[in-house]
Design an enzyme around this catalytic site. Structure first.
Site, PDB file in Angstrom:
ATOM      1  N   LYS A 200     -11.659 -13.033   7.553  1.00  0.00           N
ATOM      2  CA  LYS A 200     -12.746 -12.157   8.009  1.00  0.00           C
ATOM      3  C   LYS A 200     -13.477 -11.575   6.807  1.00  0.00           C
ATOM      4  O   LYS A 200     -12.934 -10.761   6.070  1.00  0.00           O
ATOM      5  CB  LYS A 200     -12.221 -11.001   8.860  1.00  0.00           C
ATOM      6  CG  LYS A 200     -13.385 -10.308   9.568  1.00  0.00           C
ATOM      7  CD  LYS A 200     -13.061  -8.949  10.111  1.00  0.00           C
ATOM      8  CE  LYS A 200     -13.252  -7.847   9.123  1.00  0.00           C
ATOM      9  NZ  LYS A 200     -14.637  -7.685   8.634  1.00  0.00           N
ATOM     10  N   GLY A 252      -9.371  -4.216   0.028  1.00  0.00           N
ATOM     11  CA  GLY A 252     -10.309  -3.219   0.556  1.00  0.00           C
ATOM     12  C   GLY A 252      -9.842  -1.834   0.185  1.00  0.00           C
ATOM     13  O   GLY A 252      -9.143  -1.641  -0.823  1.00  0.00           O
ATOM     14  N   SER A 253     -10.209  -0.877   1.014  1.00  0.00           N
ATOM     15  CA  SER A 253      -9.912   0.519   0.680  1.00  0.00           C
ATOM     16  C   SER A 253      -8.431   0.840   0.892  1.00  0.00           C
ATOM     17  O   SER A 253      -7.755   0.229   1.732  1.00  0.00           O
ATOM     18  CB  SER A 253     -10.762   1.444   1.553  1.00  0.00           C
ATOM     19  OG  SER A 253     -10.436   1.228   2.907  1.00  0.00           O
ATOM     20  N   THR A 254      -7.958   1.825   0.140  1.00  0.00           N
ATOM     21  CA  THR A 254      -6.565   2.248   0.259  1.00  0.00           C
ATOM     22  C   THR A 254      -6.294   2.781   1.665  1.00  0.00           C
ATOM     23  O   THR A 254      -5.233   2.522   2.247  1.00  0.00           O
ATOM     24  CB  THR A 254      -6.258   3.309  -0.815  1.00  0.00           C
ATOM     25  OG1 THR A 254      -6.396   2.667  -2.093  1.00  0.00           O
ATOM     26  CG2 THR A 254      -4.861   3.876  -0.686  1.00  0.00           C
ATOM     27  N   GLU A 255      -7.286   3.470   2.213  1.00  0.00           N
ATOM     28  CA  GLU A 255      -7.110   4.053   3.550  1.00  0.00           C
ATOM     29  C   GLU A 255      -6.842   2.949   4.600  1.00  0.00           C
ATOM     30  O   GLU A 255      -5.881   3.038   5.380  1.00  0.00           O
ATOM     31  CB  GLU A 255      -8.405   4.798   3.872  1.00  0.00           C
ATOM     32  CG  GLU A 255      -8.416   5.534   5.170  1.00  0.00           C
ATOM     33  CD  GLU A 255      -9.854   5.811   5.583  1.00  0.00           C
ATOM     34  OE1 GLU A 255     -10.752   5.863   4.725  1.00  0.00           O
ATOM     35  OE2 GLU A 255     -10.061   5.931   6.815  1.00  0.00           O
ATOM     36  N   GLY A 257      -5.907  -0.127   3.970  1.00  0.00           N
ATOM     37  CA  GLY A 257      -4.676  -0.818   3.570  1.00  0.00           C
ATOM     38  C   GLY A 257      -3.446  -0.128   4.128  1.00  0.00           C
ATOM     39  O   GLY A 257      -2.515  -0.774   4.642  1.00  0.00           O
ATOM     40  N   GLU A 274      -4.484  -5.439  -1.898  1.00  0.00           N
ATOM     41  CA  GLU A 274      -5.170  -5.130  -3.156  1.00  0.00           C
ATOM     42  C   GLU A 274      -6.180  -4.040  -2.821  1.00  0.00           C
ATOM     43  O   GLU A 274      -7.157  -4.300  -2.114  1.00  0.00           O
ATOM     44  CB  GLU A 274      -5.838  -6.395  -3.706  1.00  0.00           C
ATOM     45  CG  GLU A 274      -6.116  -6.302  -5.191  1.00  0.00           C
ATOM     46  CD  GLU A 274      -7.580  -6.058  -5.479  1.00  0.00           C
ATOM     47  OE1 GLU A 274      -7.944  -4.877  -5.630  1.00  0.00           O
ATOM     48  OE2 GLU A 274      -8.337  -7.038  -5.543  1.00  0.00           O
ATOM     49  N   CYS A 308     -13.256  -2.850  -7.750  1.00  0.00           N
ATOM     50  CA  CYS A 308     -12.096  -1.961  -7.572  1.00  0.00           C
ATOM     51  C   CYS A 308     -11.417  -1.677  -8.913  1.00  0.00           C
ATOM     52  O   CYS A 308     -10.767  -0.642  -9.074  1.00  0.00           O
ATOM     53  CB  CYS A 308     -11.121  -2.525  -6.561  1.00  0.00           C
ATOM     54  SG  CYS A 308     -10.976  -4.298  -6.637  1.00  0.00           S
ATOM     55  N   GLU A 405     -12.012   7.442  -6.037  1.00  0.00           N
ATOM     56  CA  GLU A 405     -12.767   6.227  -6.322  1.00  0.00           C
ATOM     57  C   GLU A 405     -14.194   6.401  -5.780  1.00  0.00           C
ATOM     58  O   GLU A 405     -14.381   6.737  -4.609  1.00  0.00           O
ATOM     59  CB  GLU A 405     -12.091   5.042  -5.611  1.00  0.00           C
ATOM     60  CG  GLU A 405     -12.702   3.724  -5.975  1.00  0.00           C
ATOM     61  CD  GLU A 405     -11.984   2.543  -5.334  1.00  0.00           C
ATOM     62  OE1 GLU A 405     -11.549   2.662  -4.180  1.00  0.00           O
ATOM     63  OE2 GLU A 405     -11.865   1.498  -6.003  1.00  0.00           O
TER      64      GLU A 405
HETATM   65  P1  ADP Z   1     -14.686  -0.705   1.823  1.00  0.00           P
HETATM   66  O1  ADP Z   1     -14.500   0.764   1.769  1.00  0.00           O
HETATM   67  O2  ADP Z   1     -14.601  -1.395   0.523  1.00  0.00           O
HETATM   68  O3  ADP Z   1     -15.803  -1.152   2.719  1.00  0.00           O
HETATM   69  P2  ADP Z   1     -12.804  -1.262   3.884  1.00  0.00           P
HETATM   70  O4  ADP Z   1     -11.355  -1.117   3.654  1.00  0.00           O
HETATM   71  O5  ADP Z   1     -13.464  -0.312   4.826  1.00  0.00           O
HETATM   72  O6  ADP Z   1     -13.401  -1.268   2.447  1.00  0.00           O
HETATM   73  O7  ADP Z   1     -13.158  -2.733   4.366  1.00  0.00           O
HETATM   74  C1  ADP Z   1     -12.616  -3.880   3.793  1.00  0.00           C
HETATM   75  C2  ADP Z   1     -12.457  -4.914   4.878  1.00  0.00           C
HETATM   76  O8  ADP Z   1     -11.512  -4.428   5.836  1.00  0.00           O
HETATM   77  C3  ADP Z   1     -13.725  -5.235   5.640  1.00  0.00           C
HETATM   78  O9  ADP Z   1     -13.745  -6.613   5.920  1.00  0.00           O
HETATM   79  C4  ADP Z   1     -13.558  -4.417   6.909  1.00  0.00           C
HETATM   80  O10 ADP Z   1     -14.279  -4.931   8.004  1.00  0.00           O
HETATM   81  C5  ADP Z   1     -12.068  -4.518   7.139  1.00  0.00           C
HETATM   82  N1  ADP Z   1     -11.483  -3.443   7.959  1.00  0.00           N
HETATM   83  C6  ADP Z   1     -11.931  -2.182   8.129  1.00  0.00           C
HETATM   84  N2  ADP Z   1     -11.101  -1.488   8.948  1.00  0.00           N
HETATM   85  C7  ADP Z   1     -10.096  -2.335   9.293  1.00  0.00           C
HETATM   86  C8  ADP Z   1      -8.904  -2.220  10.102  1.00  0.00           C
HETATM   87  N3  ADP Z   1      -8.583  -1.098  10.711  1.00  0.00           N
HETATM   88  N4  ADP Z   1      -8.099  -3.302  10.203  1.00  0.00           N
HETATM   89  C9  ADP Z   1      -8.394  -4.453   9.561  1.00  0.00           C
HETATM   90  N5  ADP Z   1      -9.486  -4.623   8.807  1.00  0.00           N
HETATM   91  C10 ADP Z   1     -10.323  -3.585   8.656  1.00  0.00           C
END
Ligand code: ADP
Length: 495
Positions: A200, A252-255, A257, A274, A308, A405
Site C-alpha cells: 500500500k 512511517g510515523s512512530t505513532e 507504527g 522503520e 526520516c 520530528e
Molecule cells: P506520515 O506521517 O509520514 O504520513 P503515516 O504513518 O501517517 O506517516 O503514514 C505512513 C503510511 O501508513 C501511509 O501509507 C498511511 O496510509 C499508512 N497508515 C496510516 N494509518 C495507518 C494504520 N492505522 N494502519 C496501517 N497503515 C496506516
C-alpha cells in the site's frame, strides 16, 4: 547565465545579496503519460475497486489534480491478499532462486530504461526536486532490484548452513517521502526470498508505485506476485489485520507504527518497523567547515527535510559555533526554492497541505518557546505548499523543536563544549535512526560514532545510501533492518 536582480522562473532572488541565477531548465513533463484514473493492481491486472471509491492525487507544487486512484476497502484488500496467496502457493515459493532472480534483474533493467519517466512522475506527485528523484530515488530503486536479484539464488550462503524459507504473503505499507524507493526497498528483498506481496503506497504519492505495476507487467512477473492497493490509513489497517498475511513491513510515523505493533501483538505475523527520527549532525572544531555546512544543508534542506533520517538537529562545538551559524545563514539564502521539475531547484514543494500545516505549527512553537528563528528571505511561489529553509538558534534541549520530528526544512542548532556533552546531547532523544559526525580526525570520528545510539552514523558526509548497507533504527525509530544481507532476515524463516 545572468546576474540576477529580481525573481526569475520561480527561483526568487535572495533579498540580501545578488546570486548567479541559471536560465530555466525544466525537465519535459510530457515524457510521462498520467491516466485520468487508476484501478487497483490485483493478480497482474488493473481492476476497478469493489468499494467503488476513488480519491484524487494532487501535485503539491501547483495544487493541480493529477489523477484519481482507487480506494481499497476490506473486500479489495481481501482480493489482493488472496491473489498473493495463490501466487505464493502455485508459483513463486516453488520457483528456483535463479529463476526468481531473472525477474528481479528484468525489473531493474526496465526501471533504468524508463528512469526519466519515473523521475518526472515522482517530482510531479510528491513535490521533490527532479535532481533528487533523477539522481537518487530512481537509480537507488533500480540498484535495490539488482542487488537482491543477486541474492535470490544464494540465500543459503547468507545464513551460513541454515536453510532459509520464505514467510508467505508480505503486507507492506510505505510513506510519501521516497515513494518508488520505499516500494523497491520492500518489494525486492521480499521477492528475492520467495515471498509474494501486497503493498500500500501513501495516499498522497501513489503514482510511481502504480507505474511500477506497468513494469511488472512488462517483465511478465507472474500474476499475483506483487499486488498494489491504494488507499488511506483504513486500507492499511485492513491489510495489517488480514488473517492471511504472514509479515508486515511498515515505514512511517512512530505513532502509526506503535498502533500496528499493538494490533498484531500475539499473532503469528512477523513485523519490521522503520519509524521516525531526530538525527543529530555533530560538527567538531577541526572539521572542514564549508564541507560540513554543505553536508548539513544536504541533510536537512534538500528533499524539504522529508527524510526520516534527516539531520534535523545540529550540534556545533562552541569555538566554531558563530562561524558555522554565519556560513549556514549565508548558504540558506542561496538555496533555490521552486518548480520541482526545474533541474536547478534545490528545494521543492512540501508534500501535502497537512504536512505543511504541521511544519508551520511546529515552527511557530519554536518561536513561542523562545528560540531564535532564521529563515531564507526567498519569495515563495503563490500556488502550492512551500516552506522557506529555516533554522533556529538559542535552542534548549527541552524545546519542542529539539525533540519532535518536524519532517520539514527546519533545523535546530545547539552548541557543545566536549565530546561527552555532544554524545549525551545526540543520544538525548527517543529516536535512534541516524547521525552525522564532522571532524578531520579519523580516530575521533570512529571513537565518537561508536558512542551514538543510531542505526547509521555518517562521517564527513550525510544521507548516503547503498543497497548493500543495512538501514534501520534503535529505540522508537523501530526495529529490523532493510538493505544488505540483513534485509534478507526480515523476509525469511531460518531452520
Ligand atoms: P506520515 O506521517 O509520514 O504520513 P503515516 O504513518 O501517517 O506517516 O503514514 C505512513 C503510511 O501508513 C501511509 O501509507 C498511511 O496510509 C499508512 N497508515 C496510516 N494509518 C495507518 C494504520 N492505522 N494502519 C496501517 N497503515 C496506516
Amino acid at each position: 547565465m545572468t546576474k540576477l536582480t529580481s525573481s526569475v522562473n520561480g527561483h526568487p532572488r535572495a533579498a540580501s545579496e545578488p546570486i548567479w541565477e541559471y536560465a530555466p531548465a525544466p525537465e519535459a513533463r510530457n515524457i510521462v503519460k498520467i491516466q485520468p484514473q487508476y484501478g487497483l493492481f490485483i493478480n497482474g491486472q488493473f481492476v476497478e475497486p469493489q468499494s467503488g471509491c476513488y480519491f484524487p492525487t494532487l501535485s503539491p507544487s501547483s495544487e493541480e489534480r493529477l489523477s484519481e486512484v482507487a480506494w481499497a476497502g476490506a473486500e479489495d484488500v481481501n482480493s489482493a491478499v488472496q491473489a498473493a496467496r495463490n501466487a505464493y502457493e502455485s508459483v513463486w515459493r516453488k520457483m528456483p532462486g535463479k529463476e526468481r532472480a531473472k525477474y528481479l534483474f528484468r525489473i531493474a533493467r526496465l526501471l533504468q530504461e524508463r528512469s526519466r519517466e519515473f523521475a518526472v512522475l515522482e517530482s510531479l506527485d510528491g513535490g521533490k526536486p527532479i535532481r533528487e528523484s533523477r539522481d537518487v530515488d530512481i537509480p537507488l530503486a533500480a540498484a535495490h532490484f539488482f542487488y537482491y536479484a543477486g541474492w535470490a539464488d544464494k540465500l543459503e550462503y547468507a545464513f551460513q548452513g541454515r536453510r532459509p524459507e520464505p514467510l508467505g504473503v508480505a503486507g507492506q505499507i510505505i510513506p510519501w517521502n521516497f515513494p518508488l524507493l520505499m516500494a523497491s526497498w520492500k518489494i525486492a528483498p521480499a521477492l528475492a526470498c520467495g515471498n509474494t506481496v501486497v503493498l500500500k503506497p501513501a495516499e498522497t504519492t501513489p503514482l510511481t508505485a502504480l507505474l511500477l505495476c506497468e513494469i511488472f507487467q512488462q517483465a511478465d512477473l507472474p500474476p499475483g506476485v506483487v499486488n498494489m492497493i491504494t488507499g488511506d490509513g483504513e486500507t492499511g489497517a485492513h491489510l495489517v489485520n488480514h488473517p492471511d498475511v504472514d509479515k508486515i513491513a511498515f515505514t512511517g510515523s512512530t505513532e502509526v507504527g506503535k498502533r500496528i505493533q499493538r494490533s498484531i501483538a500475539g499473532s503469528r505475523k512477523k513485523l519490521t518497523l522503520e519509524l521516525g527520527g531526530k538525527a543529530a549532525n555533530v560538527i567538531f572544531e577541526d572539521a572542514a567547515l564549508d564541507q560540513a555546512v554543505e553536508g548539513i544543508v544536504n541533510g536537512i534542506y534538500f528533499n524539504q527535510g522529508h527524510v526520516c533520517c534527516a539531520g534535523s538537529r545540529l550540534l556545533v562545538e562552541e569555538s566554531v559555533y558563530e562561524v558555522v551559524k554565519r556560513k549556514l545563514k549565508r548558504r540558506i539564502e542561496l538555496l533555490r526554492v521552486g518548480d520541482p521539475l526545474d533541474k536547478n531547484t534545490d528545494i521543492g514543494a512540501i508534500n501535502s497541505k497537512a504536512q505543511w500545516e504541521k511544519i508551520v505549527a511546529l515552527t511557530q512553537t519554536g518561536v513561542e518557546e523562545g528560540a531564535t528563528l532564521h529563515q531564507s528571505s526567498c519569495v515563495l511561489p503563490e500556488r502550492g505548499y512551500w516552506f522557506r529553509p529555516t533554522f533556529f538558534t538559542e535552542v534548549a534541549v527541552s524545546h519542542t523543536i529539539a525533540r519532535e520530528e518536524i519532517f520539514g526544512p527546519v533545523l535546530a542548532v545547539l552548541s557543545f563544549r566536549t565530546p561527552e556533552e555532544a554524545a549525551q546531547l545526540a543520544n538525548n532523544t527517543r529516536y535512534g535512526l541516524s547521525a552525522g559526525v564532522w571532524t578531520e580526525k579519523g580516530s575521533k570520528y570512529l571513537a565518537f560514532a561508536s558512542r551514538l545510539k543510531a542505526g547509521v552514523v555518517w562521517c564527513n558526509t550525510y544521507n548516503k545510501f547503498d543497497p548493500a548497507s543495512p538501514f534501520g533504527g534503535y529505540k522508537e525509530s523501530g526495529f529490523g533492518r532493510e538493505g544488505g544481507v540483513h534485509g534478507l532476515s526480515a523476509y525469511t524463516r531460518v531452520g
